[in-house]
Design a protein around this motif. Structure first.
Motif, mmCIF file in Angstrom:
data_model
loop_
_atom_site.group_PDB
_atom_site.id
_atom_site.type_symbol
_atom_site.label_atom_id
_atom_site.label_comp_id
_atom_site.label_asym_id
_atom_site.label_seq_id
_atom_site.Cartn_x
_atom_site.Cartn_y
_atom_site.Cartn_z
ATOM 1 N N ALA A 140 0.926 -1.347 0.134
ATOM 2 C CA ALA A 140 -0.024 -0.390 0.676
ATOM 3 C C ALA A 140 1.349 1.152 0.436
ATOM 4 C CB ALA A 140 -0.963 0.083 1.145
ATOM 5 N N PRO A 141 0.452 2.529 -0.539
ATOM 6 C CA PRO A 141 1.346 3.457 0.013
ATOM 7 C C PRO A 141 1.389 4.089 0.904
ATOM 8 C CG PRO A 141 -0.764 3.308 -1.832
ATOM 9 C CD PRO A 141 -0.984 2.541 -1.436
ATOM 10 N N GLY A 142 2.765 4.267 1.366
ATOM 11 C CA GLY A 142 3.540 4.687 2.610
ATOM 12 C C GLY A 142 4.895 4.294 2.347
ATOM 13 N N ARG A 143 5.895 4.944 3.366
ATOM 14 C CA ARG A 143 7.263 5.069 3.806
ATOM 15 C C ARG A 143 7.119 3.721 4.647
ATOM 16 N NH1 ARG A 143 11.355 8.609 3.592
ATOM 17 N NH2 ARG A 143 12.945 7.661 5.080
ATOM 18 N N TYR A 144 8.343 2.204 3.740
ATOM 19 C CA TYR A 144 8.344 1.294 3.889
ATOM 20 C C TYR A 144 10.217 1.208 4.826
ATOM 21 C CZ TYR A 144 4.462 -0.098 2.125
ATOM 22 O OH TYR A 144 3.096 -0.902 2.573
ATOM 23 N N THR A 145 10.405 0.577 5.391
ATOM 24 C CA THR A 145 12.157 0.966 5.944
ATOM 25 C C THR A 145 12.148 -0.877 5.894
ATOM 26 O OG1 THR A 145 11.597 2.683 7.431
ATOM 27 C CG2 THR A 145 13.278 0.712 8.176
ATOM 28 N N VAL A 146 13.215 -1.027 4.937
ATOM 29 C CA VAL A 146 14.299 -2.179 4.731
ATOM 30 C C VAL A 146 15.480 -1.758 5.870
ATOM 31 C CG1 VAL A 146 15.374 -3.488 2.850
ATOM 32 C CG2 VAL A 146 14.436 -2.467 2.574
#
Length: 127
Positions: A98-104
């Motif tokens: 979904a739209p948004g900021r993801y962290t790897v």
């Protein structure tokens, strides 16, 4: 012996000690690049995460986590060697993000066994 001479001897001894340490102790697998790239803004959800390292990562010692905007863990498939490069691993993302900021968040070690880790973020833009 003057203070200046003692400083020079101390400096030379320190240089020798640094050069005497085997290079393997400094050999760590550092992240060279990734797809998605750090701080990337993507129009569509990625289907996988690819990580390239400065040394060939040991697959058994490599972990990759994906954190959603709310910090929940996003389910990923297993980490596999990238067929295009021995210096890279790939993790399929089974669903759409979904739209948004993801962290790897990643952790690995090369053949020397020394661990290295890091994290970076990317954003999936609204559609």
């Amino acid at each position: 012996m003057t203070a200046s001479t003692r400083r020079r001897i101390g400096f030379l001894a320190a240089c020798f000690a640094i050069l005497a340490i085997p290079g393997v102790l400094w050999a760590h697998a550092h992240l060279v690049k990734s797809t998605p790239a750090a701080n990337a803004q993507l129009a569509t959800s990625p289907s996988s995460i690819r990580l390239w390292f400065s040394e060939a990562p040991e697959l058994a010692l490599t972990q990759v986590l994906l954190l959603a905007p709310d910090s929940a863990h996003v389910p990923l498939d297993s980490v596999v060697k990238d067929v295009q490069s021995s210096m890279a691993v790939m993790v399929p993302i089974p669903g759409s993000l979904a739209p948004g900021r993801y962290t790897v968040v990643w952790r690995t070690a090369a053949a020397d066994g020394h661990p290295s880790s890091g994290r970076f973020a990317f954003t999936v833009l609204p559609g």
